[in-house]
Write an enzyme that holds these catalytic residues in place. Structure first.
Site, PDB file in Angstrom:
ATOM      1  N   ARG A 163       1.589   1.159 -15.162  1.00 20.11           N
ATOM      2  CA  ARG A 163       0.532   0.722 -14.247  1.00 20.11           C
ATOM      3  C   ARG A 163      -0.421   1.885 -13.993  1.00 20.11           C
ATOM      4  NH1 ARG A 163       1.268  -2.220  -8.366  1.00 20.11           N
ATOM      5  NH2 ARG A 163       2.651  -0.463  -7.949  1.00 20.11           N
ATOM      6  N   ASP A 442       5.316   1.801  -0.490  1.00 18.82           N
ATOM      7  CA  ASP A 442       4.296   2.447  -1.297  1.00 18.82           C
ATOM      8  C   ASP A 442       2.949   2.315  -0.597  1.00 18.82           C
ATOM      9  OD1 ASP A 442       3.349  -0.115  -1.819  1.00 18.82           O
ATOM     10  OD2 ASP A 442       4.029  -0.150  -3.898  1.00 18.82           O
TER      11      ASP A 442
END
Length: 519
Positions: A163, A442
């Site tokens: 990612r 996150d």
């Protein structure tokens, strides 16, 4: 180490960094920058224009100009090797320890995260690429400061899917022709350049807001394949549908990437963050309660996930479910029992709805997720044959945010401030995946936390449990009280959180001002 023409690297260099930042790799990045960065900047401007229209009273809906795409008969490419069976995917940053643990986890896919579970500290950017290259080569090992040795085990390993950073994030340590480069293009270019012959170059694409942004990625992929003589479709990409506008363009996003598509993913916290961001000035119709009460079964979230599965399977693409962020406790069996019941219920819902796989954040959850999907899939590798033609989702269903049950409470406000500041403290120090209250948090957590505070403040929310109206003074007082409980020097994190939580203007992404505070 030499520099390619027009390339300047301002970050510190070690001997091993030169293995990644070769002159040939720099040349490829410079090529991508010159070819595509102008269009990237135009698309970021288009985001601003759409936001202005929404703030002025506009709305979102399925695009009339792309109706033909939605009504036409087409399919994405056949699932690529390593991406046929995706029943369990583990996510995590690309530091050496996490890389090894993920690849030894028994999951089918590892989302190697250079985005929300990472911080763009220069060392993380380059060392992550080194770790990925060493992992692909099967030679990655790590010894912790305590002397514990981590090594890759024998046997099958998860398919690596990287990612990169979103289109909005720059890379300030690599300049091309005097311009900052795109974090997206840096992460893509370095991984593809060093690994496209040794492994399959697969990617997860975050934060997109339109099919035109997907078109740009598709052009980047085709350009890279042509430059290195790779067949069309060598690169595959799964798109995270984690912004509110993208939910109305799922079919168009798949269409733009159809030769390179590997499906769509439902990302809970960033989606909620985007809902608030896009309609932040619109009062009670888009006012959310405490974040932990916004489950995947509330009406507007249910509409979003149902539409994602039906859209993917209509077009032959995988639908991947959301994150189980729980971190098992080594000391409290009761915490584990309650949390695992919730994880099991969530994964059971996803498997039953037709998702082809789902995410976990910890290796201990891999067997839990796998058992549930095994029970639904049987001897099948996925559920692509389950079309979900029964799903009928309208734009009004997606927009039904005001129907969400729940309340805004002082407890919710305190949690948002405490978790947000704790996360930012770790982020500013270079850690993007942070264990807080038995959850692996996150950047999306910090975004939803600060955006909820901003929304409640700027819409004069009265807290259900105390009757107080949310004001700057209340947020400041709560911050002082919550941080006193935590102890330590959290001044920098608190200042950043308050900057993005109570300012008059809403900052699009907190990682942008946070990045400028990094060396």
């Amino acid at each position: 180490m030499g520099n390619a023409t027009g390339v300047e690297i301002t970050g510190p260099l070690t001997e091993r960094f030169a293995e990644i930042l070769t002159e040939e790799a720099q040349s490829f990045l410079a090529d991508l920058h010159r070819e595509f960065n102008g269009r990237r900047l135009e698309l970021l401007e288009a985001r601003k224009e759409r936001q202005e229209a929404l703030s002025a009273g506009g709305t979102l809906g399925f695009l009339p100009e792309t109706r033909e795409i939605r009504e036409a008969d087409w399919q994405v490419a056949e699932p690529a090797p390593g991406l046929v069976d995706r029943r369990v995917e583990i996510t995590g940053p690309t530091d050496a320890k996490m890389t090894i643990n993920a690849l030894n986890s028994g999951a089918k896919v590892w989302l190697a995260d250079h985005e929300d579970a990472n911080t763009p500290l220069w060392e993380n950017v380059v060392e992550g690429q080194l770790n990925l290259r060493d992992a692909v080569a099967g030679r990655l090992a790590f010894t912790s400061p305590e002397g514990k040795r981590y090594e890759l085990t024998d046997g099958p390993r998860p398919t690596i899917v990287v990612r990169p950073r979103g289109w909005h994030l720059p890379e300030k340590h690599i300049l091309v022709d005097g311009q900052r480069t795109s974090g997206s293009l840096v992460d893509f270019a370095l991984y593809f350049f060093h690994n496209h012959l040794a492994t399959r170059p697969y990617f997860y694409l975050p934060k997109m807001e339109s099919h035109l942004e997907a078109r740009l990625w598709n052009e980047v992929f085709t350009h890279a394949e042509e430059r290195f003589g790779r067949p069309l479709g060598t690169i595959r990409a799964t798109v995270l549908i984690e912004t509110f506008p993208a939910a109305f363009e799922m079919e168009e996003i798949l269409y733009e990437l159809r030769e390179h598509s590997a499906g769509l993913n439902a990302g809970r916290w960033d989606y909620m963050f985007s809902v608030i961001k896009k309609f932040r000035t619109r009062g009670k119709d888009f006012l959310l309660p405490d974040r932990n009460s916004v489950t995947m079964t509330v009406p507007f979230m249910r509409a979003y996930t149902e539409l994602l599965v039906s859209t993917c399977h209509k077009r032959g693409a995988h639908a991947i479910g959301g994150m189980a962020a729980f971190i098992p406790s080594r000391r409290d069996p009761e915490v584990n029992r309650v949390a695992l019941e919730k994880v099991s219920a969530d994964k059971t819902r996803e498997a039953g709805d037709g998702f082809d796989g789902s995410w976990v954040a910890h290796p201990d959850l891999v067997p839990v997720c796998r058992e549930i999907f095994d029970g639904v899939l049987g001897d099948r590798e996925n559920q692509l044959d389950r079309r979900r033609d029964d799903v009928r989702v309208t734009a009004a269903d997606l927009l039904a945010v005001g129907d969400t049950p729940g309340q805004q409470t002082e407890a919710g406000l305190r949690s948002a401030v405490s978790v947000g500041v704790q996360y930012l403290d770790a982020w500013l120090k270079g850690t993007g995946a942070v264990a807080i209250n038995n959850l692996m948090e996150d950047a999306a957590t910090a975004e939803i936390s600060r955006s909820q505070v901003w929304q409640w403040l700027h819409n004069d929310v009265k807290l259900a449990d105390t009757g107080e109206t949310v004001t700057r003074e209340l947020v400041e007082r709560v911050a002082g009280e919550e941080l006193a409980k935590l102890g330590g020097d959290l001044a920098a994190a608190r200042a950043l959180f308050m900057e993005v939580a109570v300012a008059d203007e809403f900052v699009d992404f907190l990682t942008l001002p946070a990045y400028e505070r990094m060396p």
